[in-house]
Design a protein around this motif. Structure first.
Motif, mmCIF file in Angstrom:
data_model
loop_
_atom_site.group_PDB
_atom_site.id
_atom_site.type_symbol
_atom_site.label_atom_id
_atom_site.label_comp_id
_atom_site.label_asym_id
_atom_site.label_seq_id
_atom_site.Cartn_x
_atom_site.Cartn_y
_atom_site.Cartn_z
ATOM 1 N N ARG A 1 0.880 -1.258 -0.141
ATOM 2 C CA ARG A 1 -0.188 -0.039 0.020
ATOM 3 C C ARG A 1 0.849 1.146 0.062
ATOM 4 O O ARG A 1 1.826 1.430 0.589
ATOM 5 N N ARG A 2 0.485 2.327 -0.927
ATOM 6 C CA ARG A 2 1.102 3.530 -0.890
ATOM 7 C C ARG A 2 0.351 4.771 -0.334
ATOM 8 O O ARG A 2 -0.925 4.657 -0.710
ATOM 9 N N VAL A 3 0.893 5.563 0.153
ATOM 10 C CA VAL A 3 0.014 6.776 0.248
ATOM 11 C C VAL A 3 0.763 8.072 -0.310
ATOM 12 O O VAL A 3 1.848 8.252 0.070
ATOM 13 N N LEU A 4 0.151 8.835 -1.152
ATOM 14 C CA LEU A 4 0.856 9.797 -1.879
ATOM 15 C C LEU A 4 0.312 11.226 -1.243
ATOM 16 O O LEU A 4 -1.090 11.453 -1.105
ATOM 17 N N THR A 5 1.077 12.129 -0.989
ATOM 18 C CA THR A 5 0.883 13.322 -0.502
ATOM 19 C C THR A 5 1.335 14.411 -1.570
ATOM 20 O O THR A 5 2.742 14.643 -1.686
ATOM 21 N N CYS B 1 4.593 14.673 -5.706
ATOM 22 C CA CYS B 1 4.121 13.929 -4.626
ATOM 23 C C CYS B 1 5.236 13.274 -3.891
ATOM 24 O O CYS B 1 6.023 12.380 -4.455
ATOM 25 N N ASN B 2 5.024 12.926 -2.619
ATOM 26 C CA ASN B 2 5.664 12.072 -1.825
ATOM 27 C C ASN B 2 4.937 10.699 -1.713
ATOM 28 O O ASN B 2 3.918 10.838 -1.150
ATOM 29 N N SER B 3 5.772 9.774 -2.049
ATOM 30 C CA SER B 3 5.192 8.438 -1.992
ATOM 31 C C SER B 3 5.634 7.416 -0.761
ATOM 32 O O SER B 3 6.956 7.367 -0.900
#
Length: 234
Positions: free
Chosen positions: A197-201, A212-214
């Protein structure tokens, strides 16, 4: 023997010689005797010789006719006045350029309008993952996230080798002008593997894209990627 008698004998002998010569000439013409025709050259030309002479005469007449035609054509050319005509080059057509890529609606982004998510987003570069068990690296050349009317969407990744990974993703504003793309779980792949799972900001980059920071919370991985709007789904 009198002189008159001798003259008569000589005259008769001369006439006989002439008659014999004439007879021999006729025989040479009629019988084509090589001996006689050689002895009397030119006395009676062969049919081949006559045909060759006729062809030669015809060729001479043809040559004379051609020379007269050439002279007549040359006289005609001296009376012709030619003007140079230059073809005009065709008008240059404007190159048919592809439509520009869609841009992020920065005004809607800054206003926190969730409608800015609608449509598809694409990664602006390749993305590589490493299998933690085998160490094998896989490059994904297509990574997209598509949203309908609302914050829920679908993330899909594809490799040149045909591997496909997909799963659910959501998009929300964090109150600081950033969009958070959060995958609900690891993406399942067509070969049975998974991508954590990834969260991109993401923040606006100012050039129509988002920087984006992944982050992968389960393994602590971090990376920087760039997202752009995609024509797919728009």
């Amino acid at each position: 023997m009198s002189r008159g008698f001798l003259v008569l004998v000589l005259a008769l002998a001369l006439l006989g010689g002439v008659a014999v010569a004439g007879w021999l000439a006729l025989q040479a013409c009629g019988l084509r005797s090589t001996v006689l025709t050689g002895w009397l050259p030119g006395a009676c030309p062969s049919a081949e010789t006559l045909a060759a002479r006729a062809r030669l005469e015809a060729l001479r007449q043809r040559q004379d006719d051609l020379l007269r035609q050439i002279r007549a054509s040359e006289r005609e050319l001296t009376r012709v006045r030619c003007e140079a005509v230059h073809d005009q080059p065709p008008a240059l057509r404007e190159a048919e350029l592809p439509p520009p890529p869609p841009q992020i609606d920065e005004e809607a982004w800054r206003a926190g309008d969730i409608g800015v998510l609608e449509g598809c987003w694409a990664l602006d570069s390749d993305y590589r993952v490493v299998n933690r068990q085998t160490g094998q690296e896989t490059a994904f050349t297509a990574w997209s996230m598509c949203f309908a009317a609302g914050p829920q969407g679908q993330a899909t990744m594809r490799s040149p080798g045909g591997l496909t990974c997909s799963g659910s993703v959501s998009g929300t504003f964090d109150g600081a002008g950033r969009i958070i793309f959060d995958e609900a779980a690891a993406l399942g792949c067509s070969d049975g593997s998974q991508i954590f799972r990834r969260v991109l900001t993401c923040s606006l980059a100012g050039d129509g894209t988002a920087l984006c920071n992944s982050n992968q919370p389960e393994v602590g991985g971090n990376d920087t990627v760039r997202l752009r709007r995609s024509a797919e789904g728009n």
